[in-house]
Design a protein around this motif. Sequence first.
Motif, PDB file in Angstrom:
ATOM      1  N   VAL A   1       0.854  -1.170   0.000  1.00  0.00           N
ATOM      2  CA  VAL A   1       0.000   0.000   0.000  1.00  0.00           C
ATOM      3  C   VAL A   1       0.897   1.229   0.000  1.00  0.00           C
ATOM      4  CG1 VAL A   1      -1.709   1.281   1.362  1.00  0.00           C
ATOM      5  CG2 VAL A   1      -1.797  -1.193   1.296  1.00  0.00           C
ATOM      6  N   SER A   2       0.451   2.276  -0.624  1.00  0.00           N
ATOM      7  CA  SER A   2       1.206   3.514  -0.633  1.00  0.00           C
ATOM      8  C   SER A   2       0.378   4.642  -0.018  1.00  0.00           C
ATOM      9  CB  SER A   2       1.589   3.886  -2.068  1.00  0.00           C
ATOM     10  OG  SER A   2       2.349   5.065  -2.092  1.00  0.00           O
ATOM     11  N   ALA A   3       0.944   5.265   1.029  1.00  0.00           N
ATOM     12  CA  ALA A   3       0.331   6.467   1.604  1.00  0.00           C
ATOM     13  C   ALA A   3       0.924   7.627   0.823  1.00  0.00           C
ATOM     14  CB  ALA A   3       0.652   6.566   3.085  1.00  0.00           C
ATOM     15  N   ARG A   4       0.227   8.084  -0.172  1.00  0.00           N
ATOM     16  CA  ARG A   4       0.770   9.063  -1.126  1.00  0.00           C
ATOM     17  C   ARG A   4       0.937  10.465  -0.559  1.00  0.00           C
ATOM     18  NH1 ARG A   4      -3.252   6.249  -4.289  1.00  0.00           N
ATOM     19  NH2 ARG A   4      -2.180   4.633  -5.448  1.00  0.00           N
ATOM     20  N   ILE A  11       4.697   6.980   1.279  1.00  0.00           N
ATOM     21  CA  ILE A  11       5.160   6.082   2.343  1.00  0.00           C
ATOM     22  C   ILE A  11       4.662   4.697   1.961  1.00  0.00           C
ATOM     23  CG2 ILE A  11       5.064   5.530   4.796  1.00  0.00           C
ATOM     24  CD1 ILE A  11       4.167   8.547   5.166  1.00  0.00           C
ATOM     25  N   ARG A  12       5.583   3.771   1.754  1.00  0.00           N
ATOM     26  CA  ARG A  12       5.208   2.408   1.375  1.00  0.00           C
ATOM     27  C   ARG A  12       4.939   1.584   2.631  1.00  0.00           C
ATOM     28  NH1 ARG A  12      10.087   1.034  -1.225  1.00  0.00           N
ATOM     29  NH2 ARG A  12       9.500  -1.040  -0.548  1.00  0.00           N
ATOM     30  N   LEU A  13       3.791   0.919   2.660  1.00  0.00           N
ATOM     31  CA  LEU A  13       3.353   0.157   3.824  1.00  0.00           C
ATOM     32  C   LEU A  13       2.992  -1.270   3.445  1.00  0.00           C
ATOM     33  CD1 LEU A  13       0.728   2.735   5.132  1.00  0.00           C
ATOM     34  CD2 LEU A  13       3.039   2.411   6.024  1.00  0.00           C
ATOM     35  N   LEU A  14       3.220  -2.167   4.362  1.00  0.00           N
ATOM     36  CA  LEU A  14       2.684  -3.514   4.278  1.00  0.00           C
ATOM     37  C   LEU A  14       1.597  -3.578   5.338  1.00  0.00           C
ATOM     38  CD1 LEU A  14       2.829  -6.402   3.191  1.00  0.00           C
ATOM     39  CD2 LEU A  14       4.542  -6.860   4.962  1.00  0.00           C
ATOM     40  N   VAL A  15       0.362  -3.845   4.925  1.00  0.00           N
ATOM     41  CA  VAL A  15      -0.771  -3.877   5.838  1.00  0.00           C
ATOM     42  C   VAL A  15      -1.349  -5.285   5.833  1.00  0.00           C
ATOM     43  CG1 VAL A  15      -3.041  -2.905   6.395  1.00  0.00           C
ATOM     44  CG2 VAL A  15      -1.279  -1.446   5.366  1.00  0.00           C
ATOM     45  N   HIS A  27       3.680  -2.599   8.692  1.00  0.00           N
ATOM     46  CA  HIS A  27       5.130  -2.418   8.653  1.00  0.00           C
ATOM     47  C   HIS A  27       5.436  -1.345   7.608  1.00  0.00           C
ATOM     48  CE1 HIS A  27       9.304  -3.460   9.170  1.00  0.00           C
ATOM     49  NE2 HIS A  27       9.427  -3.465   7.868  1.00  0.00           N
ATOM     50  N   VAL A  28       6.233  -0.374   7.986  1.00  0.00           N
ATOM     51  CA  VAL A  28       6.640   0.676   7.048  1.00  0.00           C
ATOM     52  C   VAL A  28       7.799   0.123   6.227  1.00  0.00           C
ATOM     53  CG1 VAL A  28       7.540   3.017   6.808  1.00  0.00           C
ATOM     54  CG2 VAL A  28       5.884   2.504   8.617  1.00  0.00           C
ATOM     55  N   LEU A  29       7.597   0.021   4.923  1.00  0.00           N
ATOM     56  CA  LEU A  29       8.608  -0.532   4.028  1.00  0.00           C
ATOM     57  C   LEU A  29       9.589   0.520   3.528  1.00  0.00           C
ATOM     58  CD1 LEU A  29       6.297  -2.825   1.871  1.00  0.00           C
ATOM     59  CD2 LEU A  29       7.805  -3.517   3.758  1.00  0.00           C
ATOM     60  N   GLY A  30       9.118   1.747   3.375  1.00  0.00           N
ATOM     61  CA  GLY A  30       9.989   2.797   2.873  1.00  0.00           C
ATOM     62  C   GLY A  30       9.333   4.161   2.952  1.00  0.00           C
ATOM     63  N   HIS A  31      10.155   5.178   3.160  1.00  0.00           N
ATOM     64  CA  HIS A  31       9.665   6.551   3.239  1.00  0.00           C
ATOM     65  C   HIS A  31      10.850   7.502   3.149  1.00  0.00           C
ATOM     66  CE1 HIS A  31      11.248   7.467   7.237  1.00  0.00           C
ATOM     67  NE2 HIS A  31      10.982   6.197   7.516  1.00  0.00           N
ATOM     68  N   ARG A  32      10.545   8.785   3.037  1.00  0.00           N
ATOM     69  CA  ARG A  32      11.554   9.850   3.067  1.00  0.00           C
ATOM     70  C   ARG A  32      11.145  10.913   4.068  1.00  0.00           C
ATOM     71  NH1 ARG A  32      11.427  10.289  -3.278  1.00  0.00           N
ATOM     72  NH2 ARG A  32       9.515  11.174  -2.565  1.00  0.00           N
ATOM     73  N   GLU A  33      10.489  10.500   5.142  1.00  0.00           N
ATOM     74  CA  GLU A  33      10.010  11.443   6.141  1.00  0.00           C
ATOM     75  C   GLU A  33      11.169  12.009   6.964  1.00  0.00           C
ATOM     76  OE1 GLU A  33       6.288  12.103   6.063  1.00  0.00           O
ATOM     77  OE2 GLU A  33       7.217  11.339   4.245  1.00  0.00           O
ATOM     78  N   LYS A  89      -5.092   7.394   6.708  1.00  0.00           N
ATOM     79  CA  LYS A  89      -5.922   7.395   5.497  1.00  0.00           C
ATOM     80  C   LYS A  89      -5.630   6.176   4.634  1.00  0.00           C
ATOM     81  CE  LYS A  89      -6.999  10.304   1.472  1.00  0.00           C
ATOM     82  NZ  LYS A  89      -6.592   9.472   0.356  1.00  0.00           N
ATOM     83  N   ALA A  90      -4.366   5.826   4.470  1.00  0.00           N
ATOM     84  CA  ALA A  90      -3.998   4.673   3.649  1.00  0.00           C
ATOM     85  C   ALA A  90      -4.509   3.369   4.251  1.00  0.00           C
ATOM     86  CB  ALA A  90      -2.485   4.622   3.460  1.00  0.00           C
ATOM     87  N   VAL A  91      -4.416   3.230   5.562  1.00  0.00           N
ATOM     88  CA  VAL A  91      -4.911   2.021   6.215  1.00  0.00           C
ATOM     89  C   VAL A  91      -6.431   1.950   6.092  1.00  0.00           C
ATOM     90  CG1 VAL A  91      -5.105   0.767   8.401  1.00  0.00           C
ATOM     91  CG2 VAL A  91      -2.942   1.871   7.774  1.00  0.00           C
TER      92      VAL A  91
END
Length: 118
Positions: A1-4, A11-15, A27-33, A89-91
């Motif tokens: 899932v992507s929290a755009r 933010i790339r997520l595994l839900v 689990h947060v797979l990747g981000h640039r926060e 929102k993404a979840v």
Amino acid sequence: VSARDGYAGAIRLLVGVDTDGAVTGIHVLGHRETPGLGDRVESPKSDWVKQFDGRSLGDPLIEGWRIKRDGGEFDQLTGASVTPRAIVKAVRDTLVYFEANAAALFAAAADGTAEQAE
């Protein structure tokens, strides 16, 4: 899932979602926060994502799927609200998708065409 809508991009997520539509984990797979602020959504840095465990569209009701600052039920992070807002929102959107497509997803898994169900 992507929290755009993350602060610094997607933010790339595994839900994980169980058959009843409840979140089993995130689990947060990747981000640039921002380090020290938005990056606290990562499991090794805080337990923030654990607040979703066991939650579903009925817990809370759809209106509650917002951060507390916006009148919802989910904690934000001190100094960072954009990142948590995007993840909530993404979840929520993932659970809406799951609810609308669960029968097709499980049918595809049962007959071996799960890879094509996307």
